[in-house]
Structures are given as C-alpha cells and as structure tokens.
Design a protein around this motif. Structure first.
Motif, PDB file in Angstrom:
ATOM      1  N   GLN A 175       0.830  -1.264  -0.048  1.00 57.52           N
ATOM      2  CA  GLN A 175       0.248   0.075   0.145  1.00 57.52           C
ATOM      3  C   GLN A 175       1.041   1.169  -0.035  1.00 57.52           C
ATOM      4  O   GLN A 175       1.890   1.428   0.887  1.00 57.52           O
ATOM      5  N   GLU A 176       0.813   2.103  -1.093  1.00 58.95           N
ATOM      6  CA  GLU A 176       1.473   3.526  -1.155  1.00 58.95           C
ATOM      7  C   GLU A 176       0.747   4.360  -0.498  1.00 58.95           C
ATOM      8  O   GLU A 176       1.049   5.428   0.323  1.00 58.95           O
ATOM      9  N   HIS A 177      -0.684   4.499  -0.754  1.00 63.16           N
ATOM     10  CA  HIS A 177      -1.618   5.501  -0.215  1.00 63.16           C
ATOM     11  C   HIS A 177      -2.894   5.098  -0.268  1.00 63.16           C
ATOM     12  O   HIS A 177      -3.114   3.957  -0.823  1.00 63.16           O
ATOM     13  N   SER A 178      -3.909   5.794   0.012  1.00 61.77           N
ATOM     14  CA  SER A 178      -5.276   5.240  -0.020  1.00 61.77           C
ATOM     15  C   SER A 178      -6.014   5.430  -1.201  1.00 61.77           C
ATOM     16  O   SER A 178      -7.245   5.037  -1.338  1.00 61.77           O
ATOM     17  N   HIS A 226       0.251   4.686  -9.587  1.00 59.77           N
ATOM     18  CA  HIS A 226      -0.338   5.250  -8.276  1.00 59.77           C
ATOM     19  C   HIS A 226      -0.777   6.768  -8.610  1.00 59.77           C
ATOM     20  O   HIS A 226       0.408   7.569  -8.959  1.00 59.77           O
TER      21      HIS A 226
END
Length: 532
Positions: free
Chosen positions: A95-98, A121
């Motif tokens: 997970q990089e961000h939401s 992303h």
C-alpha cells in the motif's frame, strides 16, 4: 456463492498462463478453471471492491499447485494483495496511499526477478514493487495524470504512458533504477477532429493514410477546439508487429506506425454499429479480439499484402506506406443488455489465443472458443470479397500432408497460416481456405439478484448415506426460483419460500400481488428434482 458484480469491478479480470481465469466480484476474487468453467477458489481479504487483477506469467516449477499468483487492489484502500491461489492465503500486502491504483502489470520481460510489479499510483506516479517482500524499488513522477501504460513487447526498455493530454514515450526503463528522463511527450488529437473522418466508410484510393485520417502524433499541443485523449479507451503496442501501436476509441481503432508517426490503419464502425469497449491484440497472428457494448466478441485478422496505392490522377509515391486492413473473420452471439446486465470485460487465452472469456455484470462467465473449418475448395477458384485465410502449410516444421484434412485447433497459430501473396498461392495450390467461428464451450452462472430464501436439503443419515447429495436451494423471493447450479422454474407470482420434503423433492410457495379487492393468488408447487 457470488452473484452480480459491482461497478468498480469493470475491467478487473485476467486469464493466466496456467489456464485459470480470475476476476473481481465486489471485494472477492474468483478463480475459475477455463476448461471446466467451475470455480476453484474464492479469495476474500479486501475491504472494498477489487478493481485490478493480474496473473503472473511464470510459476514455481517445483510446486505445480502454486503456479498462479494474483495481484489485486482495493478501490478505496489502494491496497495490492499478493495471493497464493492454491491455499487461498495472502502472501504480501502493498500500500502506497489510500487512492485507487490506475493500472499495474508484471515485468515478464526480464530475468532479474519473477516478483517485480509495476503500478500506476494516482495521480502521476509509477512505482516498481517487489511483490514477494513488499519492498518499493523506485518511484518516478510525471507532469500529467497517468491513466494506463503499455510495454513494447520487442524492447523491454520502451514504455508508453497514456496520460490525460497525450502519450509519454519512455526509452530508458530499467528494473534496476528509475528512468532518468521524463520521456518524450507527444500529443494526440481526437480522430473526430479530422475533416476526412466522415469519409472513412467510402474512402477509395487515397495516396497515403494521412489523406484518410489526420496525422495524430505531433509534438505540438492541440488547440482547444480539438478533443484530446479523453475519449480514448485503451493504448497498446501490437505484439505481432514491431513499432506499431493501437488506440481504441468507442467508434474506431487506430493503428499507428511509430517510425513514421502516421496512422496506417483504421477499423471504423458503421453508423448503426455497436461501439467498442475493449480490444486484445494477438501475438501469434496479426489479429484483434474486440469486445462491443452488446457483449459480442469479434475477431479481426489483418489482410495480407495491403499497400496504399495512388489514384490514376496522382503520381506514385516513391516510398509507399503499408496500409493495415483488418477483416472481420468471426463473431459470437450478443447478450441481452439491460440496466443490470452489461458486458464488463473480456480476457483471452494467452497461450493458445483461440478462446476468449466474457465477464458479464450479472456474474456470468461465458467462454467462447474459436473453431476452424475447411471450406472444401481450392485456392484458385476461391471467390470471397475479403482476402481468404488459409490453413498452415506445416506443423512444428513438418509439412502438412496432401491427404491431411486440417491441423487440430490447438492454437491460433495452428488454425490459420501466415498471409500468402498471389504468387505463393499459385505455387502452393494445395492450400485450403479456412473459416472461423465461435462456439460457447463454458458457462458459469452466478446468483440472481437478492433478496433470497435459502434452504438446505435434509441432513445426512445412516439410511440415506448411499444416495445422499448435498443440495442448496436458493430462491429469489421477488421473481423466480433457482436450485444451484440449475435453474428450474419461473413462477408468475412472487416467491415466499421453499421447504424440502425429501432428498429429491421440495414444495415451493408463492403469492401474487393483491388485486383491487385485496385478494391474492396463492400457489403451491411440488417439484421432483430428478425429472424437473
């Protein structure tokens, strides 16, 4: 037991090299055997809808049961989960961000590692991950929002990014380090902005393809009047021809020659035709699997030896441009499209390229297999409007015998041969013309729309142990009755429930809508399962 898909599941499907089809259904991932059309595994760990599914191109040679690894991503959590399908366990979470991921793909064209995954992303980052450990190897940002990307199958260092304004060509991609440059940015105007676009249906002897369609690739930003890539659905390199790329629009497919920056092929739909949704280019032959909005899958194969000639009033071009013309060779039956039933995605068998699977919004998976048949006439008396397709002249280097009818339909390579010129046709007069058709060889149905009434058959006892079969009855209490996996009855009244009376029979009761006097019509039906 899964049913209808959610809107974010559109496009979340893939056909792995191991013969398994994986697609997203809400927050679940279903793994289906393409041969038997049966669900093998249901993966559940996501907290939101699955929007991307990617299967690995290679597997563990020592453990044949664990050859498939799926990469998924939740819609709202932006999470990629690496799965071991055999055990149904998650091996790694990334997970990089939401924010949701736009696109991702395995790096199949390198030998450094089998676990490298490139992901887009939002809004403008590409990140290379080690999917086995969850380690971020490098990250690169660009000026525009990235929608998707495509690798050049002939050069692993070349990558094309489809952005909101144009295309960014990267020529220094490497798994070891991030690209140093920002790439070459080109702008593409919509094909509808070309004044000659309306002449596609009646285009005759144009000197060059740019006389039919405006040159689309340019280094200058298009004017505000012309629409950019907002209506472009897909970008992909052609795996069957070097330095060629296709752009998918709802009403047409454009084939670009990247060496001359020119449109060399247009597949346009008639005014009354059904628009495109998706296209999958083949690598064994220069063909395209196309999905339309009515659920119809069409196969188009490039016509052999097409060149753009000059009209009688024009001087011949000393450097003629090869024009690519794709003829419609086969199409399957369309589905009945409603508000809740629509085609979501299409996947093609990556090994044989002779089968395609259609994922429908109601949970159905329809597997269409391509079959070939010999027309029974020789080459010299063939009189078809489009250029004919011929059977291959050899199989694995062994020439086809004179008494041999046709090769088995093992793959697209065995079904149709390479395009032959007129001279080759005369020399090889034993070539036989081939016709292609789609056959529905697999169908996986999902649950109907809720609400449900569920009843399990009577329990297992010592008396019925020899003939016992566990059967679950799922009744849609609004319209019809289903016994998984077969649909039995459709009643005019609304169902209320079901009760088993034996292992082979049940009673279904239904009630109609009250009339003006408040009276209803009650129905009881005793159903015998062996006979229906």
């Amino acid at each position: 037991l899964t049913g209808a898909l959610s809107a974010p599941n559109r496009g979340a499907a893939d056909w792995g090299w191991q013969g398994l089809i994986a697609y997203g259904c809400h927050s679940l991932v279903l793994v289906v055997d393409a041969t038997s059309a049966q669900t093998l595994q249901v993966l559940e760990r996501h907290k939101a809808s699955v929007v991307k599914v990617r299967c690995t191109c290679v597997g563990y040679l020592c453990f044949p049961l664990k050859v498939l690894v799926l990469k998924l991503q939740s819609l709202t959590l932006g999470k990629i989960i690496v799965w071991d399908v055999a055990t149904g366990a998650a091996r790694c979470e990334i997970q990089e961000h939401s924010k949701p991921i736009q696109d991702m793909q395995w790096l199949w064209n390198q030998d450094a590692s089998r676990d490298l995954l490139l992901a887009v992303h939002p809004p403008n980052y590409i990140v290379l991950w080690n999917a086995d450990t969850g380690t971020k190897l490098w990250k690169k940002s660009y000026a525009e929002n990235i929608l998707s990307f495509s690798f050049d199958p002939f050069d692993p260092s070349h990558l094309a990014l489809l952005t909101s304004e144009g295309i960014v060509f990267i020529s220094d991609f490497s798994p070891s380090k991030a690209p140093a440059s920002s790439g070459k940015k080109v702008y593409i105007s919509s094909p509808h902005s070309s004044p000659s676009h309306n002449k596609l249906a009646a285009a005759t002897g144009a000197k060059k393809a740019l006389d039919k369609v405006k040159i689309l690739i340019s280094n200058e930003k298009p004017s505000a009047e012309s629409v950019t890539l907002n209506d472009c659905l897909q970008l992909s390199y052609l795996p069957s021809k070097r330095n060629y790329m296709l752009l998918l629009y709802p009403r047409e497919i454009l084939i670009l020659d990247l060496e001359v920056n020119q449109t060399v092929g247009v597949i346009a739909i008639e005014r009354t035709g059904v628009p495109f949704i998706q296209v999958i280019p083949c690598f064994q032959r220069d063909g395209l699997f196309c999905l339309h909005e009515n659920g119809c899958i069409t196969l188009r194969v490039r016509r052999s030896n097409c060149s753009i000639t000059a009209t009688p009033n024009e001087e011949p071009d000393p450097e003629p441009v090869q024009e690519l013309v794709y003829d419609l060779r086969s199409q399957c039956d369309a589905i009945r499209v409603t508000k809740t039933v629509r085609p979501f995605s299409m996947v093609c068998c990556p090994v044989n390229e002779n089968a395609a699977a259609l994922i429908v919004s109601d949970g159905r998976v329809m597997i269409w297999e391509l079959k070939s048949s010999i027309s029974g006439r020789n080459v010299w008396n063939s009189s078809s409007s489009a250029s004919p397709l011929y059977s291959p002249v050899s199989f694995c280097g062994i020439p086809v015998g004179a008494l041999q009818n046709k090769l088995p339909d093992l793959s697209l390579d065995n079904m149709i041969g390479q395009g032959a010129s007129a001279g080759e046709e005369l020399r090889n007069s034993f070539l036989q013309e081939v016709h292609l058709k789609f056959l529905l060889t697999g169908l996986l149905s999902g649950l109907p729309l809720p609400p449900f009434a569920i009843r399990m058959c009577p329990p297992l006892t010592t008396k019925n142990i020899k003939q016992y079969e566990p059967i679950l009855a799922v009744v849609q209490t609004s319209s019809n009755s289903n016994i998984l996996p077969d649909m039995l009855h459709a009643f005019p009244s609304d169902h209320r429930g079901i009760e088993w009376i034996s292992l082979t029979g049940f009673i279904s009761f239904a009630t109609s809508t009250p009339n003006n006097l408040g009276l209803v019509r009650n129905e009881l039906q005793l159903v015998d399962l062996p006979t229906g």
